[in-house]
Motif scaffolding. Structure first.
Motif: not given
Length: 248
Positions: A228-239, A241-243
């Motif tokens: 859950t932490i991995i998925a959450g952090v990955t989602f946040i970073i992607y948003r 970075v990609s904007r």
């Protein structure tokens, strides 16, 4: 719902089927309301996050009691609130995995019909009354952690702040109907969550952990939290970075 299954396991499903039915009702009514808001307001990822975190925190406070459990997750508390539980359950689990990623998965499997009938007043009343009923039942349990006054004041301030931000963000609604397009990373997070949660709930069965009044599978819970932490952090970073807005 798979999030619950992964921690409670197939043993919980077979031994407490009625309990799982009530849990299903919590999720079903939540997503019914969320989908209605999505169609009415064409919610952004951030708005979905605000709604899910707000609602999930209320569930965490009044249904499971995890928000006020002083012993769980290293026992790090602030004004009676278990900070680690709040971050893992409210922010990552509810705010991202069980809302944005789940809605993406639903859209991936069946693109949303933006013109489907909206839920009426009766539907909203039924959903809200169901949630209130669950809260009233859960609060009667002597083992559900309760908070001191400071904890409830903190919750009230938090919910008021989240509602204010949400209402302000809705003042400039999106006019266009978001067009869904697959995102490889989101595919990985969405389908990966399904596979991992199914495996954890089916094969990692021990019931060696008791969180508040709930018997859970210890190993599954640990792995569930990590994912859950991995998925959450990955989602946040992607948003960040990609904007780019992810159509959910």
């Amino acid at each position: 719902m798979l999030f619950e299954y992964s921690g409670r396991g197939i043993n919980g499903l077979t031994q407490q089927p009625i309990f799982f039915m009530f849990i299903f009702g919590i999720y079903f009514s939540f997503f019914a309301m969320l989908e209605d808001l999505m169609v009415r307001h064409k919610l952004t990822n951030f708005q979905v996050f605000l709604i899910a975190v707000s609602w999930g925190t209320l569930v965490e406070a009044f249904v499971t009691g995890n928000l006020y459990d002083p012993d769980a997750s290293f026992g790090i508390t602030l004004v009676g609130v278990n900070i680690v539980n709040f971050i893992i359950i409210s922010v990552f689990a509810w705010g991202i995995v069980q809302s944005n990623i789940t809605l993406y998965l639903a859209n991936r499997l069946q693109p949303r019909d933006w013109d489907h009938p909206k839920m009426g007043t009766l539907g909203w009343i039924v959903c809200i009354l169901y949630q209130i009923g669950i809260v009233l039942v859960a609060m009667q349990s002597p083992v559900t952690p309760k908070s001191q006054l400071a904890g409830y004041i903190a919750l009230l301030i938090f919910e008021a702040a989240m509602l204010t931000i949400l209402v302000y963000s809705l003042k400039n609604p999106r006019e266009d109907k978001p067009k869904f397009s697959p995102v490889p990373l989101m595919d990985f997070l969405a389908f990966g969550s399904v596979v991992i949660f199914l495996i954890l709930g089916t094969f990692f069965v021990d019931w060696k952990a008791v969180v508040t009044q709930h018997s859970l599978n210890r190993t599954a819970i640990v792995l569930e939290v990590i994912w859950t932490i991995i998925a959450g952090v990955t989602f946040i970073i992607y948003r960040m970075v990609s904007r780019k807005e992810i159509a959910v």
